[in-house]
Scaffold this active site. Structure first.
Site, PDB file in Angstrom:
ATOM      1  N   SER A 139       0.809  -1.197  -0.030  1.00 21.22           N
ATOM      2  CA  SER A 139      -0.029  -0.121  -0.071  1.00 21.22           C
ATOM      3  C   SER A 139       0.927   1.433  -0.154  1.00 21.22           C
ATOM      4  O   SER A 139       1.533   1.534   1.036  1.00 21.22           O
ATOM      5  CB  SER A 139      -1.257  -0.120   1.257  1.00 21.22           C
ATOM      6  OG  SER A 139      -1.643   1.132   1.390  1.00 21.22           O
ATOM      7  N   LYS A 165      -1.200  -1.295  -4.345  1.00 21.01           N
ATOM      8  CA  LYS A 165      -2.357  -0.432  -3.976  1.00 21.01           C
ATOM      9  C   LYS A 165      -1.895   0.927  -4.177  1.00 21.01           C
ATOM     10  O   LYS A 165      -0.825   1.216  -3.236  1.00 21.01           O
ATOM     11  CB  LYS A 165      -2.955  -0.807  -2.872  1.00 21.01           C
ATOM     12  CG  LYS A 165      -3.794   0.238  -1.825  1.00 21.01           C
ATOM     13  CD  LYS A 165      -4.639  -0.765  -0.914  1.00 21.01           C
ATOM     14  CE  LYS A 165      -4.563   0.203   0.417  1.00 21.01           C
ATOM     15  NZ  LYS A 165      -5.491  -0.662   1.566  1.00 21.01           N
ATOM     16  N   LYS A 167      -2.592   4.880  -2.816  1.00 20.96           N
ATOM     17  CA  LYS A 167      -3.841   5.834  -1.981  1.00 20.96           C
ATOM     18  C   LYS A 167      -4.144   7.026  -2.974  1.00 20.96           C
ATOM     19  O   LYS A 167      -3.217   7.547  -3.579  1.00 20.96           O
ATOM     20  CB  LYS A 167      -3.075   6.137  -0.877  1.00 20.96           C
ATOM     21  CG  LYS A 167      -3.043   5.322   0.238  1.00 20.96           C
ATOM     22  CD  LYS A 167      -4.001   4.697   0.795  1.00 20.96           C
ATOM     23  CE  LYS A 167      -3.963   3.839   1.980  1.00 20.96           C
ATOM     24  NZ  LYS A 167      -5.190   3.283   2.609  1.00 20.96           N
ATOM     25  N   ASP A 193      -7.068   3.011  -3.469  1.00 20.50           N
ATOM     26  CA  ASP A 193      -7.813   3.281  -2.006  1.00 20.50           C
ATOM     27  C   ASP A 193      -8.092   4.703  -1.607  1.00 20.50           C
ATOM     28  O   ASP A 193      -7.180   5.517  -1.762  1.00 20.50           O
ATOM     29  CB  ASP A 193      -6.893   2.656  -0.919  1.00 20.50           C
ATOM     30  CG  ASP A 193      -7.712   2.368   0.573  1.00 20.50           C
ATOM     31  OD1 ASP A 193      -8.757   3.114   0.597  1.00 20.50           O
ATOM     32  OD2 ASP A 193      -7.076   1.887   1.356  1.00 20.50           O
ATOM     33  N   GLU A 218     -11.046   0.755  -3.313  1.00 19.59           N
ATOM     34  CA  GLU A 218     -11.308   0.534  -2.011  1.00 19.59           C
ATOM     35  C   GLU A 218     -12.038   1.971  -1.496  1.00 19.59           C
ATOM     36  O   GLU A 218     -11.503   3.042  -1.511  1.00 19.59           O
ATOM     37  CB  GLU A 218     -10.134   0.287  -1.394  1.00 19.59           C
ATOM     38  CG  GLU A 218     -10.206  -0.202   0.037  1.00 19.59           C
ATOM     39  CD  GLU A 218      -8.905  -0.795   0.794  1.00 19.59           C
ATOM     40  OE1 GLU A 218      -7.938  -0.992  -0.081  1.00 19.59           O
ATOM     41  OE2 GLU A 218      -8.795  -0.568   1.760  1.00 19.59           O
ATOM     42  N   ASP A 243     -13.857  -1.090   2.907  1.00 18.32           N
ATOM     43  CA  ASP A 243     -12.839  -1.311   4.043  1.00 18.32           C
ATOM     44  C   ASP A 243     -13.576  -0.700   5.508  1.00 18.32           C
ATOM     45  O   ASP A 243     -14.241  -1.339   6.241  1.00 18.32           O
ATOM     46  CB  ASP A 243     -11.625  -0.643   3.786  1.00 18.32           C
ATOM     47  CG  ASP A 243     -10.650  -0.427   4.967  1.00 18.32           C
ATOM     48  OD1 ASP A 243     -10.735  -0.873   6.019  1.00 18.32           O
ATOM     49  OD2 ASP A 243      -9.426   0.140   4.730  1.00 18.32           O
ATOM     50  N   LYS A 267     -10.019  -6.413   8.292  1.00 12.91           N
ATOM     51  CA  LYS A 267      -9.069  -6.030   9.141  1.00 12.91           C
ATOM     52  C   LYS A 267      -9.503  -6.643  10.390  1.00 12.91           C
ATOM     53  O   LYS A 267     -10.618  -5.989  10.837  1.00 12.91           O
ATOM     54  CB  LYS A 267      -8.614  -4.441   9.230  1.00 12.91           C
ATOM     55  CG  LYS A 267      -8.114  -3.930   7.869  1.00 12.91           C
ATOM     56  CD  LYS A 267      -7.950  -2.608   8.009  1.00 12.91           C
ATOM     57  CE  LYS A 267      -7.298  -1.798   6.751  1.00 12.91           C
ATOM     58  NZ  LYS A 267      -7.301  -0.384   6.952  1.00 12.91           N
ATOM     59  N   GLY A 295      -3.850  -3.951   6.130  1.00 12.82           N
ATOM     60  CA  GLY A 295      -3.269  -3.475   7.161  1.00 12.82           C
ATOM     61  C   GLY A 295      -3.483  -2.219   7.797  1.00 12.82           C
ATOM     62  O   GLY A 295      -4.081  -1.338   7.326  1.00 12.82           O
TER      63      GLY A 295
HETATM   64  O1  OSB Z   1      -7.026   2.173   4.412  1.00 13.45           O
HETATM   65  O2  OSB Z   1      -5.958   0.208   4.353  1.00 13.45           O
HETATM   66  C1  OSB Z   1      -6.176   1.499   4.717  1.00 13.45           C
HETATM   67  C2  OSB Z   1      -3.164   2.391   6.655  1.00 13.45           C
HETATM   68  C3  OSB Z   1      -3.811   3.184   7.877  1.00 13.45           C
HETATM   69  C4  OSB Z   1      -5.007   3.196   7.812  1.00 13.45           C
HETATM   70  C5  OSB Z   1      -5.878   2.854   6.844  1.00 13.45           C
HETATM   71  C6  OSB Z   1      -5.321   2.081   5.677  1.00 13.45           C
HETATM   72  C7  OSB Z   1      -3.704   1.926   5.756  1.00 13.45           C
HETATM   73  C8  OSB Z   1      -2.927   1.204   4.692  1.00 13.45           C
HETATM   74  C9  OSB Z   1      -1.621   0.426   5.102  1.00 13.45           C
HETATM   75  O3  OSB Z   1      -3.463   0.939   3.631  1.00 13.45           O
HETATM   76  C10 OSB Z   1      -1.612  -0.798   4.760  1.00 13.45           C
HETATM   77  C11 OSB Z   1      -0.628  -1.474   5.525  1.00 13.45           C
HETATM   78  O4  OSB Z   1      -0.504  -1.486   6.693  1.00 13.45           O
HETATM   79  O5  OSB Z   1       0.479  -1.726   4.637  1.00 13.45           O
HETATM   80 MG    MG Z   2      -8.008   1.012   3.123  1.00 18.53          MG
END
Ligand code: OSB
Ligand code: MG
Length: 381
Positions: A139, A165, A167, A193, A218, A243, A267, A295
């Site tokens: 991510s 992924k 953001k 995401d 996402e 999510d 999660k 995560g």
């Molecule tokens: O939306 O998945 C998410 C990290 C913090 C809060 C929200 C998200 C995330 C990540 C991190 O995408 C994924 C990782 O732990 O590698």
């Molecule tokens: Mg997410």
């Protein structure tokens, strides 16, 4: 086999990220992580991690609200009490205590780990895992420019990651995804995401994501908004993955009934632990909906719990389960988490419990507060 937790040692550590992680709703440079060490009367011990962040941007919980909930309401529910087994803990914590899923999950997942320790079986086996390696995605946070994103995406691909992924947020979406798709080619598994950065009025704009051949988008819309996600999904070819919206098995049923999404990011912290995760996993499997393990920038302790969960059969898409070195100069467990050249993380099936050993000296060095909750002082009802 009954479970009886005698004490929970709660501590907060500060763990700086190697580079800041920016999502549409906030940025993180250093993780404040609550760790729990549970002990039973027989001397078994197990660690768990609370994934709540510092600010209430991803969900309403923070490390400080979780600490409060753990001390005041949740640990008194389990301390010194005989419970039928880890699968019964969820209900014990759920009854008449609304919300606080991440705090609940920290205890509930710790109970599963404690039970696995006591029975001397790997946590993955206790949960019903069937895989010995799990495919992994990265991510990547929001970057200053499309070029900076492309550099990181290329590096991730070269490192073996099975899914990339990205953001996104308004102003950092189409151009960024287009640059990555052009640079990496059409075969690479790519997704976006948005962490709730858009509104239904952006549907025409979001439909332009279809051009990038994404595996999924996402959480484009509001955290609590299943109805508008269903309306948006009708206008997108790209599957929506939820999510933030999926806070429990009921919300997942609603998603399916409404057509609000076609994939679920599980999660365990967000849904209150492993029992709820397993129910969502089973529900999705029966409905033909793939799931993957998300995560929360976990340390190696939280990672152990997530890897164990991701070994269940319907975790058919790569999870956000990056190895230790992606986040930290040095993790707090031995061995650190690694990923092979094929983007697979090995499930530690040769060791009981969570399968890694917390580095106590390092954890002590990083600890900024500590509190021990025990049966005698903790039980209030
Ligand atoms: O939306 O998945 C998410 C990290 C913090 C809060 C929200 C998200 C995330 C990540 C991190 O995408 C994924 C990782 O732990 O590698
Ligand atoms: Mg997410």
């Amino acid at each position: 086999m009954t479970l009886q937790v005698e004490s929970i040692a709660l501590r907060e550590i500060r763990l700086p990220l190697r580079e800041p992680f920016r999502i549409s709703s906030g940025v993180c440079t250093e993780r404040r992580i609550a760790l729990l060490e549970l002990a039973d009367a027989g001397g078994a011990r197990a660690w768990s991690e609370c994934v709540a962040g510092e600010e209430p941007n991803y969900s309403s919980e923070t490390i400080d609200t979780a600490w409060h909930a753990l001390r005041e309401w949740l640990s008194p529910r389990v301390l010194g009490r005989r419970i039928d087994g880890p699968q019964a803990v969820h209900e014990v914590l759920e009854r008449d205590i609304a919300g606080h899923n991440m705090a609940k999950a920290a205890i509930e997942m710790g109970c599963w780990a404690l039970d696995a320790e006591r029975r001397e079986i790997p946590l993955a086996r206790a949960l019903g895992g069937t895989r010995d390696r799990v495919p992994t995605g990265i991510s990547i946070g929001i970057q200053e420019s499309p070029d900076a994103l492309v550099t990181r995406a290329r590096r991730a691909l070269a490192g073996g990651y099975r899914k990339i992924k990205v953001k996104i947020q308004p102003g950092a979406d189409l151009e960024y995804l287009g640059a990555v798709r052009d640079a990496l080619g059409s075969d690479v598994t790519l997704m976006a995401d948005a962490n709730s950065a858009y509104r239904l009025a952006d549907a025409d704009h979001l439909a332009r994501l279809d051009a990038f051949g994404l595996l999924m988008v996402e959480q484009p819309l509001g955290r609590d908004d299943l109805v508008r996600h269903a309306q948006l999904q009708k206008r997108l070819k790209t599957p929506i993955c939820l999510d933030e919206s999926i806070t429990g098995v009921d919300r997942c049923e609603d998603m399916i009934a409404l057509g609000a999404g076609r994939i679920v990011n599980i999660k365990p912290g967000r849904v209150g632990g492993f029992t709820a995760s397993k129910r969502i996993h089973d529900l999705c499997m029966a409905a033909g909906i793939p799931v993957w393990c998300g995560g929360m920038l976990e340390s190696g302790i939280g990672r152990a719990h997530n890897v164990a969960l991701a070994s269940l059969p319907n975790f058919s898409l790569p999870g956000d389960l990056s190895p230790s070195a992606r986040y930290w100069e040095r993790d707090i467990v031995n061995p650190e988490w690694t990923m092979d050249r094929d983007g697979l993380v090995a499930v530690p099936l040769d060791r009981p419990g969570i399968g890694v050993t917390p580095d106590l000296d390092r954890i002590d060095d990083l600890t900024v507060r500590r509190e021990v909750l025990s049966g005698r002082t903790g039980v209030r009802r």
